[in-house]
Scaffold this active site. Structure first.
Site, PDB file in Angstrom:
ATOM      1  N   CYS A  76       0.842  -1.196   0.000  1.00 24.93           N
ATOM      2  CA  CYS A  76       0.000   0.000   0.000  1.00 24.93           C
ATOM      3  C   CYS A  76       0.878   1.248   0.000  1.00 24.93           C
ATOM      4  O   CYS A  76       1.943   1.265   0.606  1.00 24.93           O
ATOM      5  CB  CYS A  76      -0.911   0.035   1.226  1.00 24.93           C
ATOM      6  N   GLN A 107     -10.628 -10.102 -11.842  1.00 28.76           N
ATOM      7  CA  GLN A 107     -10.616  -8.771 -11.259  1.00 28.76           C
ATOM      8  C   GLN A 107     -10.344  -8.899  -9.769  1.00 28.76           C
ATOM      9  O   GLN A 107     -10.740  -9.871  -9.122  1.00 28.76           O
ATOM     10  CB  GLN A 107     -11.942  -8.058 -11.510  1.00 28.76           C
ATOM     11  N   GLU A 123      -9.923 -14.026 -27.225  1.00 27.15           N
ATOM     12  CA  GLU A 123      -8.930 -14.076 -26.145  1.00 27.15           C
ATOM     13  C   GLU A 123      -7.722 -14.868 -26.617  1.00 27.15           C
ATOM     14  O   GLU A 123      -7.860 -15.829 -27.377  1.00 27.15           O
ATOM     15  CB  GLU A 123      -9.560 -14.732 -24.901  1.00 27.15           C
ATOM     16  N   ASP A 159     -11.179  -4.999 -22.826  1.00 29.32           N
ATOM     17  CA  ASP A 159     -10.559  -4.849 -21.513  1.00 29.32           C
ATOM     18  C   ASP A 159      -9.147  -5.423 -21.577  1.00 29.32           C
ATOM     19  O   ASP A 159      -8.886  -6.537 -21.118  1.00 29.32           O
ATOM     20  CB  ASP A 159     -11.396  -5.591 -20.461  1.00 29.32           C
ATOM     21  N   CYS A 214      -7.185  -0.692 -16.767  1.00 29.06           N
ATOM     22  CA  CYS A 214      -6.545  -0.564 -15.454  1.00 29.06           C
ATOM     23  C   CYS A 214      -5.396   0.435 -15.498  1.00 29.06           C
ATOM     24  O   CYS A 214      -4.642   0.556 -14.526  1.00 29.06           O
ATOM     25  CB  CYS A 214      -6.042  -1.923 -14.971  1.00 29.06           C
TER      26      CYS A 214
END
Length: 413
Positions: A71, A245, A292, A340, A366
């Site tokens: 973090c 995810q 994919e 995505d 992302c």
């Protein structure tokens, strides 16, 4: 040598930035408006003390904060933290000359992370399992993790013991732990080649601990319960190490936004489809063609569709969309597109979408920087950017997801 600095703003990675005579200086764990002392090394510094604290500074949620590297910004008050993440998306768009009303950030709650990648290594003091200290190779062995689901935290000691059992290397290795409907799925990478006795002992441990599966470098060592996740109402048996995810709530939020936008589309192309998190939800109302590059993910998607009921037709295609994107002529057979891609974005695929006349496009990303680049391509190709929603699923980190919705009038054929 320790010196005094004043922090003027937050950088893109969450570090405080001080303006100095020789340029910007990045000081982790500081906030705008603070006066601090730090030891400088080139363009970075190590925080020594906070002399004047920001009113936005709060106590961190985790005892390992500032050490483990997982973090970056637990010390910032929630509303300011949300604005910072939303602003990251806005700045990326502004850099490409794109103007759009950006929605409020969809927040991420603590204890919701379902997929965590630990680093492990055997040391003289025992097995280390945790996260790597920022800008270092040092592993900080953790005892708590407030971002992760309690199912993972409750098994930290067991996971550390399992890492000991599968370790056949003196180097660091990765252990990806995913919460599934069947229990924890543990995928180990680069731990070395196991002997037969190690495999047997590790397998017995997995059974005793009630874990769903153990795989090493893609090989299933033991699978007492096939790991499965729900995409909407469809159960998918995910392959070892499959991409998911990070949080279920963020995945559902993205799927809801995409689903509303593409509700009028009868035939949809899902590009970079993975195991089908969008495909299988969209198939409740529309025909979907899933594309994919990963064979195992596509196989899991296809199998889930075949065993599901109440879905429209789903077709699948294995294709490397970086090397061979769908052409605009192929895309013109669809009424809607969702894509995505990984962090690198989808530059070449976006160029083909821009040339198409598909009326509805949803871009999921992302990485705000590559998203802005791809959106610039689409806007230049005639698409109107209707909305952009930032979504937080990597709590207290610099990362932010976003869903952009675009439209283009369809030419008559």
């Amino acid at each position: 040598m320790t010196a005094r600095f004043t922090i003027t703003r937050l950088g893109s990675q969450g570090d405080g930035v001080a303006e100095t005579e020789t340029g910007e200086l990045f000081i982790p764990f500081t906030l705008p408006g603070e006066t601090v002392t730090a030891v400088r090394e080139k363009d970075r510094a190590t925080l020594m003390s906070v002399l004047e604290a920001s009113p936005l500074r709060i106590d961190p949620a985790c005892r390992h904060f500032t050490e483990c590297g997982g973090c970056a910004i637990q010390h910032l008050e929630a509303e300011a933290y949300h604005r910072w993440k939303r602003d990251k998306v806005a700045h990326a768009l502004n850099s490409k000359g794109i103007t759009c009303d950006i929605d409020a950030l969809v927040p991420c709650a603590p204890q919701t992370r379902r997929r965590v990648v630990f680093t492990a290594r055997r040391s003289e003091a025992g097995m280390l399992l945790g996260f790597v200290r920022a800008l270092s190779s040092e592993i900080i062995s953790i005892e708590e993790c407030p971002i992760s689901l309690t199912e993972i935290v409750a098994k930290l000691d067991a996971l550390r013991a399992l890492a000991e059992l599968v370790c056949a290397t003196t180097k660091s290795f990765r252990m990806t732990v995913t919460v599934t409907g069947s229990g924890l799925d543990v995928a180990v990478h680069e731990s070395g080649k196991l002997g037969e006795n190690q495999r047997r002992v590790a397998s017995n441990f997995v059974i005793a601990q009630g874990l769903a599966r153990l795989s090493i470098d893609g090989e299933i060592i033991i699978e007492p319960k096939k790991p499965a996740v729900l995409f909407g109402s469809v159960a998918v048996a995910v392959p070892p190490g499959a991409f998911l995810q990070a949080t279920e709530a963020a995945e559902q939020a993205m799927a809801d936004i995409v689903g509303r936008h593409l509700a009028r589309a009868r035939k949809i192309a899902d590009l970079f489809a993975g195991c089908g998190s969008f495909t299988l939800r969209l198939a409740a109302k529309s025909e979907v063609h899933a594309v994919e590059g990963d064979a195992a993910a596509l196989s899991a998607l296809d199998r889930a569709f075949r065993f599901a009921s109440g879905l429209k037709r789903v077709t699948s295609e294995r294709r490397d969309l970086f090397r061979r994107p769908l052409t605009f002529k192929e895309l013109n057979g669809f009424d809607g597109i969702v894509f995505d891609p990984p962090r690198a974005g989808a530059e070449d695929q976006s160029k083909q979408i821009a040339r198409s006349d598909v009326p509805l496009v949803a871009a999921v990303s992302c990485n705000p920087v590559t998203l802005a680049r791809d959106l610039r391509i689409l806007v230049d190709g005639g698409y109107a950017l209707k909305s952009l929603t930032p979504i937080d699923q990597f709590l207290w980190s610099p990362h932010v997801e976003a869903v952009a919705l675009l439209e283009k009038p369809r030419r008559r054929r």
